[in-house]
Scaffold this active site. Structure first.
Site, short mmCIF file in Angstrom:
data_model
loop_
_atom_site.label_atom_id
_atom_site.label_comp_id
_atom_site.label_asym_id
_atom_site.label_seq_id
_atom_site.Cartn_x
_atom_site.Cartn_y
_atom_site.Cartn_z
N GLU A 52 -27.10 -21.40 69.14
CA GLU A 52 -27.38 -22.28 67.99
C GLU A 52 -27.91 -23.64 68.47
OE1 GLU A 52 -23.65 -22.38 65.88
OE2 GLU A 52 -23.76 -20.23 65.47
N ARG B 152 -6.23 -14.94 60.77
CA ARG B 152 -6.07 -15.73 59.53
C ARG B 152 -7.25 -15.53 58.59
NH1 ARG B 152 -4.03 -19.76 63.81
NH2 ARG B 152 -6.14 -19.38 64.53
N ARG C 75 -18.46 -15.62 65.78
CA ARG C 75 -19.26 -16.31 66.79
C ARG C 75 -20.46 -15.44 67.16
NH1 ARG C 75 -17.35 -20.37 65.62
NH2 ARG C 75 -16.16 -21.87 66.83
N ILE D 61 -19.42 -13.88 60.74
CA ILE D 61 -18.98 -15.24 60.38
C ILE D 61 -18.13 -15.80 61.52
CG2 ILE D 61 -16.90 -14.45 59.14
CD1 ILE D 61 -19.09 -17.06 57.56
N HIS E 6 -24.67 -21.77 60.20
CA HIS E 6 -23.27 -22.04 60.58
C HIS E 6 -22.58 -22.98 59.58
CE1 HIS E 6 -20.35 -22.15 64.25
NE2 HIS E 6 -19.68 -22.31 63.12
P1 NAP Z 1 -7.24 -15.96 64.52
O1 NAP Z 1 -6.24 -16.07 63.43
O2 NAP Z 1 -6.84 -16.29 65.90
O3 NAP Z 1 -7.85 -14.48 64.47
C1 NAP Z 1 -8.62 -13.94 65.47
C2 NAP Z 1 -8.39 -12.44 65.49
O4 NAP Z 1 -9.30 -11.84 66.41
C3 NAP Z 1 -6.99 -12.07 65.92
O5 NAP Z 1 -6.44 -11.23 64.96
C4 NAP Z 1 -7.16 -11.36 67.26
O6 NAP Z 1 -6.24 -10.28 67.37
C5 NAP Z 1 -8.60 -10.87 67.17
N1 NAP Z 1 -9.21 -10.79 68.50
C6 NAP Z 1 -9.27 -11.77 69.43
N2 NAP Z 1 -9.87 -11.32 70.55
C7 NAP Z 1 -10.18 -10.02 70.31
C8 NAP Z 1 -10.80 -9.01 71.09
N3 NAP Z 1 -11.20 -9.24 72.35
N4 NAP Z 1 -10.98 -7.79 70.54
C9 NAP Z 1 -10.56 -7.54 69.28
N5 NAP Z 1 -9.96 -8.47 68.49
C10 NAP Z 1 -9.78 -9.70 69.00
O7 NAP Z 1 -8.48 -16.89 64.21
P2 NAP Z 1 -9.11 -17.30 62.79
O8 NAP Z 1 -8.52 -18.58 62.33
O9 NAP Z 1 -9.08 -16.12 61.88
O10 NAP Z 1 -10.63 -17.60 63.26
C11 NAP Z 1 -11.39 -16.58 63.84
C12 NAP Z 1 -12.71 -17.07 64.37
O11 NAP Z 1 -13.61 -17.37 63.31
C13 NAP Z 1 -12.68 -18.37 65.18
O12 NAP Z 1 -12.26 -18.17 66.51
C14 NAP Z 1 -14.11 -18.86 65.09
O13 NAP Z 1 -14.84 -18.35 66.18
C15 NAP Z 1 -14.63 -18.22 63.80
N6 NAP Z 1 -14.90 -19.25 62.76
C16 NAP Z 1 -16.19 -19.39 62.32
C17 NAP Z 1 -16.45 -20.32 61.34
C18 NAP Z 1 -17.82 -20.51 60.79
O14 NAP Z 1 -18.14 -21.61 60.33
N7 NAP Z 1 -18.68 -19.51 60.81
C19 NAP Z 1 -15.43 -21.13 60.82
C20 NAP Z 1 -14.15 -20.94 61.31
C21 NAP Z 1 -13.90 -19.98 62.27
P3 NAP Z 1 -5.73 -9.78 68.82
O15 NAP Z 1 -5.32 -11.01 69.57
O16 NAP Z 1 -4.63 -8.82 68.52
O17 NAP Z 1 -6.90 -9.09 69.45
C1 8YV Z 2 -17.19 -25.51 62.49
C2 8YV Z 2 -16.20 -23.27 63.26
O1 8YV Z 2 -18.51 -25.45 62.03
O2 8YV Z 2 -13.92 -23.80 63.04
C3 8YV Z 2 -14.78 -23.16 63.67
O3 8YV Z 2 -14.51 -22.41 64.62
O4 8YV Z 2 -17.04 -22.58 63.76
C4 8YV Z 2 -16.62 -24.18 62.15
O5 8YV Z 2 -15.58 -24.44 61.26
C5 8YV Z 2 -17.26 -26.00 63.86
O6 8YV Z 2 -16.10 -25.82 64.56
C6 8YV Z 2 -17.60 -27.48 63.85
O7 8YV Z 2 -17.60 -27.94 65.10
#
Ligand code: NAP
Ligand code: 8YV
Length: 327
Positions: free
Chosen positions: A266, A159, A237, A235, A284
């Site tokens: 963190e 997403r 993990r 952005i 973060h």
């Molecule tokens: P999502 O829609 O589930 O997308 C994750 C993508 O990663 C999927 O397309 C998946 O495809 C791929 N993936 C998973 N495991 C993999 C692997 N071992 N090797 C290669 N590709 C892999 O999730 P999202 O909503 O985009 O969110 C993604 C991540 O962003 C979250 O899990 C979170 O850790 C991080 N995040 C960070 C913040 C922040 O504040 N910095 C905020 C929100 C989210 P496949 O299953 O086909 O591999």
């Molecule tokens: C938040 C995130 O900071 O949604 C995630 O995966 O990393 C961030 O949106 C965190 O989850 C707050 O606990």
């Protein structure tokens, strides 16, 4: 008893600090039970017999689940749920929900900001203005790097990855990606390996989830494949990166710069990354606006309400999608 009165009797455990709006909603709907942190040693007999749900920022491990025999649902605040032992939850018929979609655009915006900060050095340019260097020393030095002519690669085209890709397209950058599976019907070039993606691009943006399958996936080999003009943005993990290898690659010119919002331990950030002149670092804050955190809070609490009234979740994580509510 009305449904609202029934919900007031449901005990929801909230470990540590939590979002204010979520707390207000939990207090007006359920019986909120506080605990300093998600630690089974702090679980009282009363919690043990009463708690049916958890709403949490923090990770929930197997021992915490085992300490709460009547636990039905863990409503995790955030889309990433690597800190919740979902395998154990599924085995114990405990539902886990997360907060997808409502944060996608905010996190994609942050990723682009971080990329531009890393490439054009904007935070240091602002410091130059604020500390009087502009007056005393003249213009800020030209940035060594530019977005112009770059090729972007996204590790984790889900997403948020897609929302970042759409923004990059508007910026005029070609986009490629790596996931375990190619996304059907998506026009961007797919690479079946992360190293292959890194070889094909010079700007790697990681938005992959944490967990065993991505642990230290961005390693010395991948950074070397990215190359001397390479920019790495994370952005997703911190656990997906070998931070020692990243610090070394930044120090010895294997890559040019990095922009990081997430770290392996963190809020501890390795000194080598803090001291590096070619990093742009954020604490973060990917989703951290009032607007988006409120939407995440609503989805987190709406999952609790739906579970305890309708007996089904709104946004279950895939690992617990088959968990069924008793009764
Ligand atoms: P999502 O829609 O589930 O997308 C994750 C993508 O990663 C999927 O397309 C998946 O495809 C791929 N993936 C998973 N495991 C993999 C692997 N071992 N090797 C290669 N590709 C892999 O999730 P999202 O909503 O985009 O969110 C993604 C991540 O962003 C979250 O899990 C979170 O850790 C991080 N995040 C960070 C913040 C922040 O504040 N910095 C905020 C929100 C989210 P496949 O299953 O086909 O591999
Ligand atoms: C938040 C995130 O900071 O949604 C995630 O995966 O990393 C961030 O949106 C965190 O989850 C707050 O606990």
């Amino acid at each position: 008893m009305t449904k609202a009165e029934q919900l007031q009797t449901v005990a929801i455990l909230v470990p540590g600090d939590f979002n204010d709006h979520a707390i207000e909603r939990i207090d007006s709907t359920f019986n909120r039970v506080r605990i300093e942190r998600a630690d089974p040693a702090l679980v009282t007999d009363e919690m043990r017999s009463n708690v049916r749900g958890i709403a949490s920022f923090a990770g929930i491990n197997a021992a915490m689940m085992d300490a709460l025999p009547n636990l039905e649902l863990i409503a995790s605040f955030g889309v990433g749920y690597d800190s919740v032992d979902v395998g154990h939850a599924a085995a114990k018929n405990i539902m886990v929900t997360n907060t997808p979609d409502v944060l996608t655009e905010e996190v994609a915006d942050t990723a682009i900001g971080l990329l531009i900060n890393a490439v054009r050095d904007l935070p240091r340019a602002e410091t130059w203005l604020r500390d009087g260097s502009w007056l005393r020393k003249g213009n800020y030095p030209l940035s060594r790097l530019t977005l112009r002519g770059r090729k972007a690669g996204i590790f984790g085209m889900g997403r948020i990855g897609l929302a970042i890709a759409r923004r990059l397209e508007v910026f005029g950058l070609p986009v490629a990606y790596h996931n375990r599976r190619q996304v059907e019907g998506l026009g961007y070039q797919y690479h079946p390996t992360l190293k292959g993606l890194a070889e094909a691009v010079d700007t790697l943006i990681s938005v992959a989830p944490g967990g065993a399958s991505t642990e230290k996936a961005v390693n010395a080999e991948v950074l070397s494949a990215l190359g001397a003009n390479g920019v790495f943005v994370n952005i997703g993990r911190g656990s997906t990166v070998d931070e020692a290898a990243l610090a070394a690659a930044l120090a010895n010119g294997t890559i040019a710069a990095a922009g990081l919002d997430v770290f392996a331990d963190e809020p501890n950030v390795p000194k080598a990354l803090l001291d590096a002149p070619n990093t742009s670092l954020l604490p973060h804050v990917g989703s951290a606006s009032d607007h988006t955190r409120r939407a995440m809070a609503d989805l987190c609490v709406d999952n609790l309400v739906s579970w305890f009234i309708e007996r089904r979740p709104l946004t279950p994580v895939p690992e617990t999608v088959n968990v069924k509510a008793a009764g």
